[in-house]
Scaffold this motif. Structure first.
Motif, short mmCIF file in Angstrom:
data_model
loop_
_atom_site.label_atom_id
_atom_site.label_comp_id
_atom_site.label_asym_id
_atom_site.label_seq_id
_atom_site.Cartn_x
_atom_site.Cartn_y
_atom_site.Cartn_z
N TYR A 21 -34.02 6.48 -5.62
CA TYR A 21 -34.99 5.47 -6.03
C TYR A 21 -34.46 4.03 -5.93
O TYR A 21 -35.13 3.10 -6.38
CB TYR A 21 -35.51 5.78 -7.43
CG TYR A 21 -36.31 7.07 -7.41
CD1 TYR A 21 -37.49 7.15 -6.66
CD2 TYR A 21 -35.86 8.21 -8.06
CE1 TYR A 21 -38.21 8.34 -6.60
CE2 TYR A 21 -36.58 9.39 -8.00
CZ TYR A 21 -37.75 9.45 -7.27
OH TYR A 21 -38.45 10.61 -7.20
N GLY A 22 -33.24 3.86 -5.33
CA GLY A 22 -32.76 2.52 -5.00
C GLY A 22 -32.42 1.63 -6.17
O GLY A 22 -32.77 0.46 -6.18
N MET A 23 -31.74 2.17 -7.19
CA MET A 23 -31.30 1.32 -8.29
C MET A 23 -29.86 0.91 -8.05
O MET A 23 -29.02 1.76 -7.81
CB MET A 23 -31.43 2.08 -9.61
CG MET A 23 -32.87 2.16 -10.01
SD MET A 23 -33.35 3.58 -10.96
CE MET A 23 -32.79 4.95 -10.10
N PRO A 24 -29.56 -0.40 -8.08
CA PRO A 24 -28.23 -0.85 -7.66
C PRO A 24 -27.12 -0.65 -8.69
O PRO A 24 -25.98 -0.43 -8.32
CB PRO A 24 -28.42 -2.34 -7.37
CG PRO A 24 -29.63 -2.75 -8.14
CD PRO A 24 -30.48 -1.53 -8.32
N ASP A 25 -27.42 -0.74 -10.00
CA ASP A 25 -26.34 -0.71 -10.99
C ASP A 25 -26.60 0.37 -12.03
O ASP A 25 -27.62 0.37 -12.71
CB ASP A 25 -26.24 -2.08 -11.68
CG ASP A 25 -24.96 -2.21 -12.52
OD1 ASP A 25 -24.51 -1.19 -13.09
OD2 ASP A 25 -24.43 -3.33 -12.61
N LEU A 26 -25.63 1.28 -12.12
CA LEU A 26 -25.77 2.43 -13.02
C LEU A 26 -25.91 2.00 -14.47
O LEU A 26 -26.62 2.61 -15.26
CB LEU A 26 -24.54 3.33 -12.86
CG LEU A 26 -24.54 4.67 -13.57
CD1 LEU A 26 -25.68 5.53 -13.12
CD2 LEU A 26 -23.22 5.39 -13.34
N ARG A 27 -25.24 0.90 -14.84
CA ARG A 27 -25.24 0.51 -16.25
C ARG A 27 -26.62 0.11 -16.74
O ARG A 27 -26.94 0.30 -17.91
CB ARG A 27 -24.24 -0.65 -16.46
CG ARG A 27 -22.80 -0.16 -16.34
CD ARG A 27 -21.84 -1.30 -16.22
NE ARG A 27 -22.10 -2.11 -15.02
CZ ARG A 27 -21.28 -3.03 -14.55
NH1 ARG A 27 -20.15 -3.26 -15.17
NH2 ARG A 27 -21.57 -3.71 -13.46
N ASP A 28 -27.48 -0.44 -15.83
CA ASP A 28 -28.85 -0.81 -16.23
C ASP A 28 -29.63 0.39 -16.74
O ASP A 28 -30.55 0.26 -17.53
CB ASP A 28 -29.62 -1.40 -15.04
CG ASP A 28 -29.06 -2.74 -14.61
OD1 ASP A 28 -28.37 -3.38 -15.43
OD2 ASP A 28 -29.30 -3.13 -13.45
N MET A 29 -29.27 1.57 -16.22
CA MET A 29 -30.01 2.79 -16.58
C MET A 29 -30.00 3.05 -18.07
O MET A 29 -30.92 3.66 -18.60
CB MET A 29 -29.36 4.00 -15.92
CG MET A 29 -29.60 4.07 -14.47
SD MET A 29 -29.66 5.81 -14.08
CE MET A 29 -30.23 5.69 -12.45
N PHE A 30 -28.92 2.63 -18.74
CA PHE A 30 -28.78 3.00 -20.15
C PHE A 30 -28.80 1.77 -21.06
O PHE A 30 -28.39 1.83 -22.20
CB PHE A 30 -27.52 3.84 -20.35
CG PHE A 30 -27.48 4.99 -19.38
CD1 PHE A 30 -28.52 5.91 -19.36
CD2 PHE A 30 -26.46 5.12 -18.46
CE1 PHE A 30 -28.54 6.94 -18.45
CE2 PHE A 30 -26.46 6.17 -17.54
CZ PHE A 30 -27.50 7.08 -17.54
N ALA A 31 -29.31 0.63 -20.52
CA ALA A 31 -29.37 -0.58 -21.33
C ALA A 31 -30.62 -0.59 -22.21
O ALA A 31 -30.72 -1.37 -23.14
CB ALA A 31 -29.33 -1.81 -20.44
#
Ligand code: PHE
Length: 355
Positions: free
Chosen positions: A321-331
């Protein structure tokens, strides 16, 4: 004494006609505040003769208590009036159109559901295990002997030791669910185990909490060809296009032989296209279940063999799904979820499409 009665009636009249909370409070201060009329009178007691004091002391105290009680009663009445007025004026208009935004499914949840759909079509069922694991299930039964250097690769979060000295860990992978399943079920076994996993690691592609899906198949005639076929079918179904894969020899203590599987991809500016191009990206670890692991779970390795695999759900969600930064997923930012989230009303299915 008639003075005191007069003062009481005067304050009572003022309090009863106070029209709002701030004028009521001004009256309270003028009577009972530091320099208030009643407080000043009480201060005058010191200068009185003992006879006068025995009469005026209780009288003034009574006056003070009465005025304080009257203020309280009026305060409650004014607050109730304010509430009634608010309730009357802030009526809800049920006929107005709804402007509230709907919630969305987190991409990790979506991808786990897509995986469950694909693997259940291949006859797998879903198994679960605890996030807080003991050493036996997370390491020892998976053929990591105590003190083995491979344990260090996992950057483990250790819990404070229990009263019996046992030190639990936050599971570093979903492989302990293999052990729990093999110890509680008889072969043939075909499960996937999705869930949270933890390692002490944080950068653009690592978060201390992440998600894996484990797979385990045990039977009498399972071989490496089944492993390859199963995973090749999985990636093509998951990425909804034909995907070339490549298996590279690797090492895991709990599988022998072991491999990592790569998918063909191409970088196009900031975005990544899976299934074309000349680059390879590793997406999972896999192998044939080690005989020591089968034995530790009470399964005879001369009769049964099987394969296992483990993959990072968050990585796969980012790729698909083209999300660049893994950390944003859990913010937990609702704007991010609004952008990348999925409708909770659309069920992933192989017939109507996964996403
Ligand atoms: N548990 C391994 C990891 O987290 C992945 C894996 C699972 C490898 C099953 C082989 C078989 O790195």
């Amino acid at each position: 004494m008639s003075d005191i009665e007069a003062i009481r009636s005067r304050f009572q009249a003022d309090i009863d006609t106070a029209s709002d909370l701030s004028s009521l409070d001004a009256i309270r201060v003028s009577a009972l505040g530091k320099k208030g009329e009643i407080s000043m009178m009480m201060r005058g007691l010191g200068k009185m003769s003992p006879e006068e004091k025995t009469v005026m002391g209780p009288a003034l105290n009574g006056l003070k208590n009465d005025v304080a009680a009257l203020v309280d009663i009026r305060k409650t009445a004014l607050e109730n009036e304010a509430l009634d007025a608010a309730l009357a004026s802030e009526m809800m208009d049920m006929s107005l159109p709804v402007s509230r935004k709907n919630g969305t499914l987190h991409p990790v949840q979506q991808v786990m559901e897509e995986m469950a759909v694909i693997f259940s079509d291949m006859g797998f069922s879903v198994a679960e295990g605890p996030d807080i694991e003991d050493d036996f299930h997370n390491f020892t039964a998976l053929n990591f002997p105590p003190g083995h250097p491979a344990r260090d690769m996992h950057d483990t979060f250790f819990m404070v030791p229990d009263s019996d000295g046992q030190q639990k860990v936050l599971r570093t992978h979903t492989s302990p669910v293999q052990i729990r399943t093999m110890m509680s079920q008889k072969p043939p076994i075909r499960i996937i185990a999705p869930g949270r996993t933890y390692r002490c690691d944080s950068d653009q592609t690592h978060t201390p909490m992440f998600h894996q899906v484990e797979g385990l198949v045990i039977g009498e005639d399972i071989h490496m060809g089944h492993l390859k076929g199963c995973l090749m079918d999985f990636v093509s179904a998951f990425f909804e296009t034909d995907v070339d894969v490549r298996f590279r020899p690797h090492h895991f203590p709990f599988t022998e032989p072991s491999a990592e599987m790569d998918v063909r991809y191409e970088r196009d500016g900031a975005s990544i296209k899976i299934g074309q191009g000349n680059d390879w990206m590793e997406i999972l670890g896999c192998g044939m279940v080690h005989p020591n692991v089968l034995t530790a779970c009470g399964i005879n390795p001369d009769v049964y063999q099987g394969f296992a695999f483990g993959m990072g759900v968050d990585r796969l969600a980012m790729l698909k799904y083209g999300m660049p930064d893994l950390r944003d997923m859990f913010a937990g930012d609702p704007r991010w979820l609004g952008h990348y989230g999925f409708s909770p009303l659309v069920q992933a299915s192989l017939e109507s499409g996964l996403s």
